[in-house]
Write an enzyme that holds these catalytic residues in place. Structure first.
Site: not given
Length: 455
Positions: A12, A14-16, A176, A326, A315
């Site tokens: 992954g 993503g942020f992690g 949003e 995040a 998550d």
């Protein structure tokens, strides 16, 4: 020669995963970062890509480019599908359906979550979620395409349904999107059509709770409610969306009462998340407990029970009610990297401690919410704080500069410069001339990949 260094496999980007790989750069380990798209996406701004403010290039960055300076980090394209914990071997699938294997000494699982439809996966055909760049572009196609469709129709119920946008979920993403659609209709598109008045577009926001943004302080949710109502968003609280069709939705009150049908040709789903298939496979092969959404119960150091060599971050962590934001993923990635470095130095691991640095939500131009500890900001000050936070964590200096420039231009003028959407060609069976290209992965055979939405 075979390297004797510790092999760290991160699943992954993503942020992690990205923060973990960065922290392990130049450490005496061999790192492989596996990602199904080979790019890092700044998910908190996906809705701005979907509504035409930002381009996909401004909210994403190639992982290979981002990690090029870390010579001990290798980036690979593929989707994790299986795991042999005894042999410490992971199986990944390439986009052409062929597979390959990767061995590891330490595994860091940072695969995140995907959109959940609570057992109604068929809703995805008419109500796409927003987790990937493909999702954002698909939603952009539906949003701007709806106004174009309405322009070709005579006044009446059919045109009205094309100018009605329904959103399931009153969390940050739903709020949003709702604010941006109304702002788009009343500013950017206001004077560009001849047969329709874009300002007449209705935005219906449905949520099962008593208020929007329930994770924020009551004083902020009240201000968000007022701001949305002033924009013209129609709030329907205390209801569940129980059916989604091509021409609308059905909502049912939580506390009983008759169901209501709402004609709407554009429906967007932000109501829930669930674990991706690999995360469920991980829980199965390790025997780790998981909740209904697939979040995995982990040890205090974020390792899987009975498997200290496997970390779960972001998550997917199912302990201490950690938020799916995040910041949690970033801190989890840094913690996993620190744990690996401590073990290399012969030191014991430390438990993970999440530090809540606050939450933010964008409502409309000049109005956002920011909550950080005792600090509660709304309106213009919240908007400034929201902007600084997002720019600070956006990947790449060029992306930060171009995003700020775009935002300044959008403030000065009502234009949205990234409104292009693709409908396909009339002669290509693989790319039909339609905006309906979204399916939930559970609806398709394993060998068939969805066109726009990926887990």
């Amino acid at each position: 020669m075979v390297s004797s260094r510790t092999k760290v496999l991160i699943v992954g980007g993503g942020f992690g995963g990205l923060f973990c790989a960065r922290r392990l750069g130049k450490v005496d380990v061999d790192v492989v970062l596996l990602d199904r798209a080979a790019c890092h996406v700044f998910q908190p701004l996906l809705y701005q890509c979907a509504t035409g403010t930002l381009s996909i290039g401004q909210i994403s960055r190639s992982l290979r480019e981002e990690l090029a300076r870390h010579t001990n980090v290798t980036t690979l394209l593929g989707e994790a599908i299986d795991l042999d914990t005894d042999a410490r071997v992971l199986t990944a699938r390439r986009p052409d359906e062929t597979t390959f294997t990767l061995d590891y000494d330490v595994l860091v699982v940072a695969v995140g979550m995907r959109q959940a439809y609570f057992g109604n996966d068929e809703f995805a055909r008419w109500a796409p979620g927003m987790k990937t760049l493909d999702d954002a572009l698909g939603i952009r196609r539906r949003l701007f395409g709806a106004f174009e469709m309405a322009e070709t129709l005579p006044p009446g119920p059919e045109r009205d349904s094309w100018l009605t946008f329904a959103i399931a979920g009153g969390g940050p993403t739903g709020v949003e999107l709702a604010g941006q659609i109304r702002e788009m209709a009343t500013r950017a598109l206001a004077h560009e059509f001849h047969s329709i008045e874009p300002e007449d577009a209705r935005v219906l926001l449905f949520d099962g709770g008593s208020c929007v943004l329930s994770s924020f302080a009551p004083s902020l949710t009240d201000k968000a409610t007022l701001a949305l109502e002033q924009l013209g968003v129609e709030l329907h609280m205390g209801v569940h969306v129980t059916d989604v069709r091509q021409d609308g939705v059905t909502v049912t009150p939580k506390n009983g009462g008759p169901a209501e049908d709402h004609p709407a040709r554009t429906v967007l789903w932000t109501a829930g998340v669930e674990a991706v298939p690999f995360a469920r496979r991980l829980a199965e092969v390790t025997g780790a407990p998981a909740d209904r959404a697939g979040r995995i119960a982990v040890e205090p150091d974020l390792s899987v029970p009975g498997h200290p060599e496997i970390f779960v971050i972001g998550d997917l962590v199912g302990r201490d009610q950690l938020p799916g934001v995040a910041e949690n993923a970033m801190q989890g990635g840094l913690h996993a990297a620190a744990s690996i470095r401590r073990e290399l130095a012969g030191k014991p691991r430390r438990p993970f401690r999440y530090r809540d640095l606050g939450s933010a939500a964008y409502i409309s131009r000049g109005h956002a919410l920011l909550q950080a500890g005792p600090v509660r900001l709304a309106g213009f000050l919240g908007w400034l704080g929201w902007g600084f936070i997002h720019i600070a964590f956006l990947t790449g200096v060029e992306n930060r500069i171009s995003t700020v420039a775009t935002w300044l231009a959008t403030i000065a003028r009502a234009r949205r410069t990234d409104r292009t959407f693709i409908l396909g060609g009339t002669t290509s069976p693989e790319h039909p001339y339609t905006w309906l290209k979204t399916f939930h992965p559970n609806m398709l055979p394993v060998a068939q990949a969805p066109v726009d939405q990926q887990p």
